[in-house]
Write a protein that holds these residues in place. Structure first.
Motif: not given
Length: 77
Positions: A46-60
């Motif tokens: 779950l942590m690995k999946s969450m990390n992968r999904h968080m890297h896809k998000i553009d915060f700008t």
């Protein structure tokens, strides 16, 4: 009548179980280790999946196009 046989079995078997139980030798055993290992692997996945999904998000944030061009108000001439 089945309730009486269950009660009789409990009263007869509980003292035998209490005599054989050594509180110094009680351990979680293999089943406890397997359950803990499965939970640890699930959390890791779950942590690995969450990390992968968080890297896809553009915060700008994109600038608001309505705020960039000032519109003339209808009262101004």
């Amino acid at each position: 009548m089945p309730d009486m046989s269950a009660h009789l079995a409990m009263t007869q078997l509980v003292p035998f179980a209490a005599e054989e139980l050594d509180k110094n030798k009680v351990t979680p055993g293999v089943l406890g280790f397997v359950v803990f290992a499965v939970l640890a692997l699930a959390v890791w996945g779950l942590m690995k999946s969450m990390n992968r999904h968080m890297h896809k998000i553009d915060f700008t944030e994109a600038p608001d196009p309505a705020a960039a061009t000032p519109a003339a108000s209808p009262t101004e001439k």
